[in-house]
Write an enzyme that holds these catalytic residues in place. Structure first.
Site, PDB file in Angstrom:
ATOM      1  N   SER A   1       3.534  -0.192  -4.917  1.00  6.85           N
ATOM      2  CA  SER A   1       5.989  -0.390  -4.442  1.00  6.85           C
ATOM      3  C   SER A   1       5.416   0.985  -4.209  1.00  6.85           C
ATOM      4  O   SER A   1       5.378   2.060  -4.563  1.00  6.85           O
ATOM      5  CB  SER A   1       5.734  -1.392  -5.467  1.00  6.85           C
TER       6      SER A   1
ATOM      7  N   CYS B   1       0.738  -6.705   2.037  1.00  6.33           N
ATOM      8  CA  CYS B   1       1.865  -5.751   2.840  1.00  6.33           C
ATOM      9  C   CYS B   1       2.134  -5.207   4.613  1.00  6.33           C
ATOM     10  O   CYS B   1       2.723  -5.113   4.908  1.00  6.33           O
ATOM     11  CB  CYS B   1       1.445  -4.394   2.481  1.00  6.33           C
TER      12      CYS B   1
HETATM   13  P1  NAD Z   1       2.886  -1.911  -8.175  1.00  7.12           P
HETATM   14  O1  NAD Z   1       3.408  -0.480  -7.650  1.00  7.12           O
HETATM   15  O2  NAD Z   1       3.570  -2.703  -9.420  1.00  7.12           O
HETATM   16  O3  NAD Z   1       1.373  -1.333  -9.306  1.00  7.12           O
HETATM   17  C1  NAD Z   1       0.052  -0.572  -8.336  1.00  7.12           C
HETATM   18  C2  NAD Z   1      -0.500   0.006  -9.393  1.00  7.12           C
HETATM   19  O4  NAD Z   1       0.845   1.182 -10.355  1.00  7.12           O
HETATM   20  C3  NAD Z   1      -0.916  -0.540 -10.360  1.00  7.12           C
HETATM   21  O5  NAD Z   1      -2.197  -0.117 -10.689  1.00  7.12           O
HETATM   22  C4  NAD Z   1      -0.100  -0.309 -11.556  1.00  7.12           C
HETATM   23  O6  NAD Z   1      -0.708  -0.297 -13.111  1.00  7.12           O
HETATM   24  C5  NAD Z   1       0.103   0.534 -11.457  1.00  7.12           C
HETATM   25  N1  NAD Z   1       2.032   1.300 -12.042  1.00  7.12           N
HETATM   26  C6  NAD Z   1       2.883  -0.050 -11.884  1.00  7.12           C
HETATM   27  N2  NAD Z   1       4.036   0.342 -12.059  1.00  7.12           N
HETATM   28  C7  NAD Z   1       3.996   1.736 -12.525  1.00  7.12           C
HETATM   29  C8  NAD Z   1       4.723   2.891 -13.177  1.00  7.12           C
HETATM   30  N3  NAD Z   1       6.038   2.310 -13.594  1.00  7.12           N
HETATM   31  N4  NAD Z   1       4.618   4.007 -13.216  1.00  7.12           N
HETATM   32  C9  NAD Z   1       2.757   3.925 -13.044  1.00  7.12           C
HETATM   33  N5  NAD Z   1       1.964   3.317 -12.513  1.00  7.12           N
HETATM   34  C10 NAD Z   1       2.407   2.512 -12.455  1.00  7.12           C
HETATM   35  O7  NAD Z   1       2.365  -2.844  -6.994  1.00  7.12           O
HETATM   36  P2  NAD Z   1       1.734  -4.284  -7.180  1.00  7.12           P
HETATM   37  O8  NAD Z   1       3.002  -5.284  -7.497  1.00  7.12           O
HETATM   38  O9  NAD Z   1       0.740  -4.040  -8.037  1.00  7.12           O
HETATM   39  O10 NAD Z   1       1.317  -4.815  -5.937  1.00  7.12           O
HETATM   40  C11 NAD Z   1       2.377  -5.192  -5.034  1.00  7.12           C
HETATM   41  C12 NAD Z   1       2.978  -3.941  -3.945  1.00  7.12           C
HETATM   42  O11 NAD Z   1       2.191  -3.026  -3.200  1.00  7.12           O
HETATM   43  C13 NAD Z   1       3.854  -4.414  -2.666  1.00  7.12           C
HETATM   44  O12 NAD Z   1       4.714  -2.784  -3.054  1.00  7.12           O
HETATM   45  C14 NAD Z   1       2.881  -3.852  -1.684  1.00  7.12           C
HETATM   46  O13 NAD Z   1       3.819  -3.986  -0.069  1.00  7.12           O
HETATM   47  C15 NAD Z   1       2.487  -3.083  -1.842  1.00  7.12           C
HETATM   48  N6  NAD Z   1       1.129  -3.371  -1.289  1.00  7.12           N
HETATM   49  C16 NAD Z   1       1.358  -2.042  -0.121  1.00  7.12           C
HETATM   50  C17 NAD Z   1       0.215  -1.580   0.572  1.00  7.12           C
HETATM   51  C18 NAD Z   1       0.212  -0.898   1.905  1.00  7.12           C
HETATM   52  O14 NAD Z   1      -0.785  -0.859   1.974  1.00  7.12           O
HETATM   53  N7  NAD Z   1       1.249  -0.371   2.297  1.00  7.12           N
HETATM   54  C19 NAD Z   1      -0.668  -2.909   0.842  1.00  7.12           C
HETATM   55  C20 NAD Z   1      -1.366  -3.558  -0.458  1.00  7.12           C
HETATM   56  C21 NAD Z   1       0.026  -4.008  -2.013  1.00  7.12           C
END
Ligand code: NAD
Length: 484
Positions: free
Chosen positions: A226, A281
């Protein structure tokens, strides 16, 4: 428990620790299928030590030797495609065809890594008599890759093959919601002959990510997830003087013109918004309908109604995600938008514990509504209507995100105009999910990507390597010239 406790992978061994454990749910029926450790900074440190120990040997191998591992890995992905597909469906929920596509893409990513010796051959030029300038690429060192829940196999393979083939040793931190596929990736790479210590996997959440950002032994961090967390990782990693590439969330706009082909447009837009339950995404999130497009919207509504949750539409990742998505729909409805297809309160017979949201199309959404601005990440399409193309581009350009944008039209001039003026890193023309295929790179703009470069393809080479510029003189002429 269907699967044994998930373990970290350090120095070529799966290791059990004494960490607190988190339940891993199968979104299809809500059952607990495994437990994942919530590791700490100590495990990250152990992984760095193992990676540093492996780095000298791995980075010293010629790249042509390193990529042999990935030729074998690719054939192992193909050999095990059925079981890898089933595992993704179980931990992430996506339907079998979508899960299979993930493995096919992982194979393509690996094929690209196998081509890196050809692509990274250095540059050399005789700049004056006997004097040569050359550039060679060197691995960065110990690097980390932090990945999201929505592609448990493919997104880790965005970074593992390229970073490792280029000579780095890696620490992978998979999403704690989908930790199982990464174990299989480690097993297959081990079988393919990857030396111990070149890849580590440390499971967990925030604590592991923060430890990765802070650890002085990690030189580069890639992140996919995210925008909220991408910003945290980018700020924290660069504050620790690392190179960071952090891909964030998305709010992709599909501009539909009145001249668009009705069948192709309706099927592509609906596939884009519902594929992987809208948890891509690259998913369509806002459709900007320009002028007279009612005939296309009507066809989309009938296309969306043909989709059967539980058969060709999977669940979303969690009960919280389902509730959040439903709240967005209700709030838009209360603000005056019209719900044409309503996926709220979807129950799949025999899978009553699953987290399903049916396809949802909402018309007459206005740009100031939350559903038009924020990432919903579910099978939901908000339709914003505009009079003309410039009005549509204004809506698209106002989004803080910038992953993808598409236009549906039969006019080359209109298509070109959108290609130039949309504020996004990946543009589609009559394509609902404009993911670049290898060797073209994947990466958005604005708040969909922090840092320089892209995460896959040629664009990733700069991130995973350091270039060295060398000037040599091997003739015996004396004297100096103007640049000596
Ligand atoms: P997320 O940001 O919640 O988690 C991603 C990673 O960050 C995970 O490994 C998680 O453990 C870690 N994380 C979560 N909260 C954290 C915090 N507060 N501090 C540090 N690390 C933390 O994302 P998600 O829900 O797993 O995935 C969905 C999101 O990913 C959507 O927003 C989607 O658009 C995005 N995404 C983007 C792409 C791209 O190419 N731009 C590709 C795939 C997914």
């Amino acid at each position: 428990m269907k699967y044994p406790e998930v373990r970290n992978y350090v120095g070529g061994q799966f290791v059990t620790g004494t960490h607190p454990l988190l339940d891993v749910y199968s979104p299809g029926d809500g059952s607990v299928i495994a437990k994942v450790p919530l590791s700490s900074a100590a495990e990250v440190n152990a992984a760095v030590v193992a990676a540093q120990a492996a780095f000298a040997g791995w980075s010293a191998l010629p790249i042509k030797e390193r990529v042999q591992v990935f030729y074998r890995y690719r054939t192992l992905l193909e050999r095990d495609i059925e079981s890898l597909t089933a595992l993704i469906t179980e931990e992430n929920g996506k339907v079998s065809a979508e899960a299979r596509a993930e493995i096919l893409k992982s194979m393509e990513l690996t094929e690209f890594a196998c081509s890196l010796p050809q692509i990274t051959a250095g540059e050399v030029l005789a700049v004056s008599r006997g004097v040569e300038c050359r550039i060679e690429r060197f691995p960065v060192g110990v690097v980390a890759s932090i990945t999201p829940f929505n592609f448990p196999n493919m997104v880790p393979n965005w970074t593992i093959p390229n970073a490792i083939a280029l000579g780095n040793c890696m620490i992978l931190k998979p999403s704690e919601l989908v930790p199982l596929s990464s174990t299989r990736i480690a097993e297959l790479l081990h079988e393919a002959g990857l030396p111990d210590g070149v890849l580590q996997i440390i499971h967990g959440g925030k604590d592991v990510v923060e430890a990765i950002c802070d650890h002085p032994g990690i030189e580069a961090v890639s992140f996919v997830g995210s925008s909220k967390v991408a910003k945290i990782v980018y700020r924290r990693g660069t504050a620790a003087l690392k190179r960071v590439l952090a891909l964030g969330g998305a709010k992709n706009h599909l501009i539909v013109m009145p001249d668009a082909d009705v069948e192709m447009t309706s099927s592509n837009v609906v596939a884009s918004m519902t594929g992987c339950a809208g948890q891509r995404c690259m998913a369509a999130s806002v459709m900007v309908a320009v002028s007279e497009t009612d005939h296309i919207i009507e066809r989309m509504v009938s296309e969306a109604r043909k989709i059967v949750p539980g058969r060709n539409l999977g669940p979303v990742i969690s009960a919280e995600a389902r509730d959040r998505i439903e709240r967005y729909i209700t709030e838009a409805e209360q603000a005056g938008a019209k719900v044409l297809v309503d996926g709220r309160k979807t129950v799949v017979k025999g899978k009553e514990g699953g987290y399903y949201v049916g396809p949802t199309i909402i018309d007459h959404v206005t740009p100031n509504m939350r559903i038009a601005q924020e990432e919903v990440f579910g099978p939901v399409l908000a339709i914003v209507r505009t009079k003309d193309l410039d009005g549509a581009l204004k809506v698209e350009n106002a989004s803080p995100y910038g992953n993808a944008a598409s236009v549906f039209t039969e006019s080359g001039g209109t298509a070109r105009y959108v290609m130039e003026h949309a504020s996004a890193g990946m543009i589609g023309v009559n394509v609902g999910v404009p993911v670049p295929r290898e060797p073209f790179s994947f990466g958005g703009w604005n708040e969909s990507r922090f840092g320089v470069g892209d995460i896959t393809g040629r664009g990733s080479i700069e991130f995973w390597t350091k270039s060295k510029k060398m000037t040599t003189k091997w003739n015996r002429e004396h004297g100096t010239n103007w640049m000596s």
